[in-house]
Motif scaffolding. Structure first.
Motif, PDB file in Angstrom:
ATOM      1  N   ARG A   2       8.656   2.639   8.359  1.00 44.51           N
ATOM      2  CA  ARG A   2       8.759   3.284   7.060  1.00 44.51           C
ATOM      3  C   ARG A   2       8.904   2.173   6.026  1.00 44.51           C
ATOM      4  O   ARG A   2       9.569   1.180   6.271  1.00 44.51           O
ATOM      5  N   TYR A   3       8.295   2.328   4.850  1.00 43.04           N
ATOM      6  CA  TYR A   3       8.261   1.272   3.840  1.00 43.04           C
ATOM      7  C   TYR A   3       8.666   1.808   2.478  1.00 43.04           C
ATOM      8  O   TYR A   3       8.208   2.874   2.066  1.00 43.04           O
ATOM      9  N   ILE A   4       9.532   1.060   1.809  1.00 46.68           N
ATOM     10  CA  ILE A   4       9.920   1.383   0.438  1.00 46.68           C
ATOM     11  C   ILE A   4       9.793   0.107  -0.382  1.00 46.68           C
ATOM     12  O   ILE A   4      10.339  -0.937  -0.005  1.00 46.68           O
ATOM     13  N   GLU A   5       9.089   0.205  -1.495  1.00 47.85           N
ATOM     14  CA  GLU A   5       9.068  -0.903  -2.444  1.00 47.85           C
ATOM     15  C   GLU A   5      10.267  -0.706  -3.363  1.00 47.85           C
ATOM     16  O   GLU A   5      10.444   0.366  -3.952  1.00 47.85           O
ATOM     17  N   ALA A   6      11.107  -1.734  -3.466  1.00 44.08           N
ATOM     18  CA  ALA A   6      12.331  -1.619  -4.261  1.00 44.08           C
ATOM     19  C   ALA A   6      12.564  -2.899  -5.049  1.00 44.08           C
ATOM     20  O   ALA A   6      13.413  -3.707  -4.717  1.00 44.08           O
ATOM     21  N   PRO A   7      11.780  -3.104  -6.114  1.00 43.48           N
ATOM     22  CA  PRO A   7      11.956  -4.327  -6.908  1.00 43.48           C
ATOM     23  C   PRO A   7      13.393  -4.430  -7.417  1.00 43.48           C
ATOM     24  O   PRO A   7      14.015  -3.429  -7.735  1.00 43.48           O
ATOM     25  N   VAL A   8      13.890  -5.649  -7.467  1.00 42.96           N
ATOM     26  CA  VAL A   8      15.272  -5.904  -7.852  1.00 42.96           C
ATOM     27  C   VAL A   8      15.319  -6.476  -9.262  1.00 42.96           C
ATOM     28  O   VAL A   8      14.515  -7.344  -9.609  1.00 42.96           O
ATOM     29  N   SER A   9      16.237  -5.988 -10.051  1.00 46.68           N
ATOM     30  CA  SER A   9      16.446  -6.591 -11.373  1.00 46.68           C
ATOM     31  C   SER A   9      17.862  -7.175 -11.404  1.00 46.68           C
ATOM     32  O   SER A   9      18.690  -6.872 -10.562  1.00 46.68           O
ATOM     33  N   GLY A  10      18.107  -8.023 -12.349  1.00 44.56           N
ATOM     34  CA  GLY A  10      19.422  -8.632 -12.477  1.00 44.56           C
ATOM     35  C   GLY A  10      19.510 -10.017 -11.887  1.00 44.56           C
ATOM     36  O   GLY A  10      20.546 -10.662 -11.959  1.00 44.56           O
ATOM     37  N   GLY A  11      18.419 -10.475 -11.245  1.00 48.94           N
ATOM     38  CA  GLY A  11      18.403 -11.824 -10.689  1.00 48.94           C
ATOM     39  C   GLY A  11      19.366 -11.996  -9.535  1.00 48.94           C
ATOM     40  O   GLY A  11      19.981 -11.041  -9.067  1.00 48.94           O
ATOM     41  N   VAL A  21       4.305 -11.343   1.592  1.00 52.93           N
ATOM     42  CA  VAL A  21       4.472  -9.936   1.990  1.00 52.93           C
ATOM     43  C   VAL A  21       3.318  -9.523   2.894  1.00 52.93           C
ATOM     44  O   VAL A  21       3.520  -8.892   3.933  1.00 52.93           O
ATOM     45  N   LYS A  22       2.100  -9.890   2.514  1.00 53.62           N
ATOM     46  CA  LYS A  22       0.940  -9.558   3.339  1.00 53.62           C
ATOM     47  C   LYS A  22       1.063 -10.197   4.719  1.00 53.62           C
ATOM     48  O   LYS A  22       0.868  -9.527   5.742  1.00 53.62           O
ATOM     49  N   GLU A  23       1.411 -11.474   4.772  1.00 52.90           N
ATOM     50  CA  GLU A  23       1.556 -12.166   6.060  1.00 52.90           C
ATOM     51  C   GLU A  23       2.615 -11.489   6.931  1.00 52.90           C
ATOM     52  O   GLU A  23       2.404 -11.273   8.115  1.00 52.90           O
ATOM     53  N   MET A  24       3.754 -11.161   6.339  1.00 49.29           N
ATOM     54  CA  MET A  24       4.842 -10.563   7.116  1.00 49.29           C
ATOM     55  C   MET A  24       4.462  -9.184   7.632  1.00 49.29           C
ATOM     56  O   MET A  24       4.686  -8.873   8.799  1.00 49.29           O
ATOM     57  N   THR A  25       3.895  -8.343   6.778  1.00 51.32           N
ATOM     58  CA  THR A  25       3.560  -6.990   7.230  1.00 51.32           C
ATOM     59  C   THR A  25       2.384  -6.985   8.197  1.00 51.32           C
ATOM     60  O   THR A  25       2.291  -6.094   9.040  1.00 51.32           O
ATOM     61  N   GLU A  26       1.508  -7.963   8.107  1.00 45.62           N
ATOM     62  CA  GLU A  26       0.410  -8.056   9.077  1.00 45.62           C
ATOM     63  C   GLU A  26       0.915  -8.463  10.449  1.00 45.62           C
ATOM     64  O   GLU A  26       0.391  -8.029  11.463  1.00 45.62           O
ATOM     65  N   LYS A  27       1.933  -9.312  10.506  1.00 45.33           N
ATOM     66  CA  LYS A  27       2.389  -9.802  11.805  1.00 45.33           C
ATOM     67  C   LYS A  27       3.466  -8.935  12.452  1.00 45.33           C
ATOM     68  O   LYS A  27       3.839  -9.156  13.589  1.00 45.33           O
ATOM     69  N   LEU A  35      11.962  -6.029  -1.450  1.00 43.21           N
ATOM     70  CA  LEU A  35      12.526  -6.429  -2.736  1.00 43.21           C
ATOM     71  C   LEU A  35      11.667  -7.471  -3.441  1.00 43.21           C
ATOM     72  O   LEU A  35      11.991  -7.900  -4.543  1.00 43.21           O
ATOM     73  N   SER A  36      10.602  -7.890  -2.799  1.00 44.27           N
ATOM     74  CA  SER A  36       9.764  -8.969  -3.300  1.00 44.27           C
ATOM     75  C   SER A  36       9.129  -8.611  -4.639  1.00 44.27           C
ATOM     76  O   SER A  36       8.905  -7.446  -4.950  1.00 44.27           O
ATOM     77  N   THR A  37       8.833  -9.643  -5.411  1.00 43.93           N
ATOM     78  CA  THR A  37       8.134  -9.445  -6.681  1.00 43.93           C
ATOM     79  C   THR A  37       6.640  -9.416  -6.391  1.00 43.93           C
ATOM     80  O   THR A  37       6.024 -10.454  -6.151  1.00 43.93           O
ATOM     81  N   ILE A  38       6.093  -8.202  -6.350  1.00 44.63           N
ATOM     82  CA  ILE A  38       4.683  -8.033  -5.991  1.00 44.63           C
ATOM     83  C   ILE A  38       4.034  -7.009  -6.919  1.00 44.63           C
ATOM     84  O   ILE A  38       4.710  -6.232  -7.579  1.00 44.63           O
ATOM     85  N   ASP A  39       2.725  -7.035  -6.919  1.00 39.25           N
ATOM     86  CA  ASP A  39       1.966  -6.092  -7.727  1.00 39.25           C
ATOM     87  C   ASP A  39       1.837  -4.753  -6.986  1.00 39.25           C
ATOM     88  O   ASP A  39       2.056  -4.678  -5.775  1.00 39.25           O
ATOM     89  N   PRO A  40       1.493  -3.687  -7.709  1.00 39.35           N
ATOM     90  CA  PRO A  40       1.401  -2.367  -7.077  1.00 39.35           C
ATOM     91  C   PRO A  40       0.429  -2.306  -5.894  1.00 39.35           C
ATOM     92  O   PRO A  40       0.725  -1.667  -4.882  1.00 39.35           O
ATOM     93  N   GLN A  41      -0.727  -2.956  -5.988  1.00 36.57           N
ATOM     94  CA  GLN A  41      -1.698  -2.882  -4.892  1.00 36.57           C
ATOM     95  C   GLN A  41      -1.169  -3.544  -3.623  1.00 36.57           C
ATOM     96  O   GLN A  41      -1.383  -3.048  -2.523  1.00 36.57           O
ATOM     97  N   THR A  42      -0.447  -4.659  -3.769  1.00 36.06           N
ATOM     98  CA  THR A  42       0.153  -5.310  -2.603  1.00 36.06           C
ATOM     99  C   THR A  42       1.149  -4.374  -1.937  1.00 36.06           C
ATOM    100  O   THR A  42       1.195  -4.269  -0.712  1.00 36.06           O
ATOM    101  N   ALA A  43       1.940  -3.660  -2.736  1.00 37.51           N
ATOM    102  CA  ALA A  43       2.903  -2.707  -2.189  1.00 37.51           C
ATOM    103  C   ALA A  43       2.204  -1.551  -1.475  1.00 37.51           C
ATOM    104  O   ALA A  43       2.620  -1.136  -0.395  1.00 37.51           O
ATOM    105  N   ILE A  44       1.134  -1.043  -2.054  1.00 35.68           N
ATOM    106  CA  ILE A  44       0.378   0.043  -1.429  1.00 35.68           C
ATOM    107  C   ILE A  44      -0.191  -0.421  -0.093  1.00 35.68           C
ATOM    108  O   ILE A  44      -0.087   0.277   0.925  1.00 35.68           O
TER     109      ILE A  44
END
Length: 130
Positions: free
Chosen positions: A114-123, A72-78, A93-102
């Motif tokens: 514009r950015y939205i963190e949207a963790p996915v459940s249900g596999g 996620v960091k690599e993608m958003t940096e580039k 949708l990535s599984t990341i910690d809150p600080q990475t999302a911030i």
């Protein structure tokens, strides 16, 4: 045809999202380092792209389904900066910690995204049933 959506990460979860988007009538492009994942997505109607940054301006929505914080960091940096006329929405949708999302949100905002963190459940099966 609905909005064009770029899915970055076509692994198990991303593939389920791609299936759902195509079934719902979206035009889907896909970027993934795995040729196998890209080919599987192409087989169901997604368009493969080589460089996700080259394609960002063509899409209204970018969905990231990445393995973890490093990717996620690599993608958003580039990601390239955008002007105010085109502000794609990044849905993470990535599984990341809150600080990475911030941090990802701040990087995107500085680049006009514009950015939205949207963790996915249900596999993966849940992602393909929506």
């Amino acid at each position: 045809m609905k909005d064009k959506v770029l899915v970055v990460g076509a692994g198990r979860m991303g593939f389920g999202v791609i299936q759902t988007l195509i079934r719902k009538g979206y035009q889907v492009s896909v970027s993934d380092p795995s040729d196998e994942a890209v080919n599987r997505a192409k087989h169901i109607g997604a368009e493969a792209i080589e460089d996700s940054n080259q394609s960002l301006t063509d899409h209204n929505v970018i969905i990231m389904s990445l393995p973890g914080p490093v990717q996620v960091k690599e993608m958003t940096e580039k990601m390239v900066p955008f002007n105010q006329a085109h502000q794609p929405l990044v849905i993470d949708l990535s599984t990341i910690d809150p600080q990475t999302a911030i941090d990802a949100s701040k990087r995107c905002k500085r680049k006009g995204l514009r950015y939205i963190e949207a963790p996915v459940s249900g596999g993966p099966s849940g992602a393909s049933l929506a």
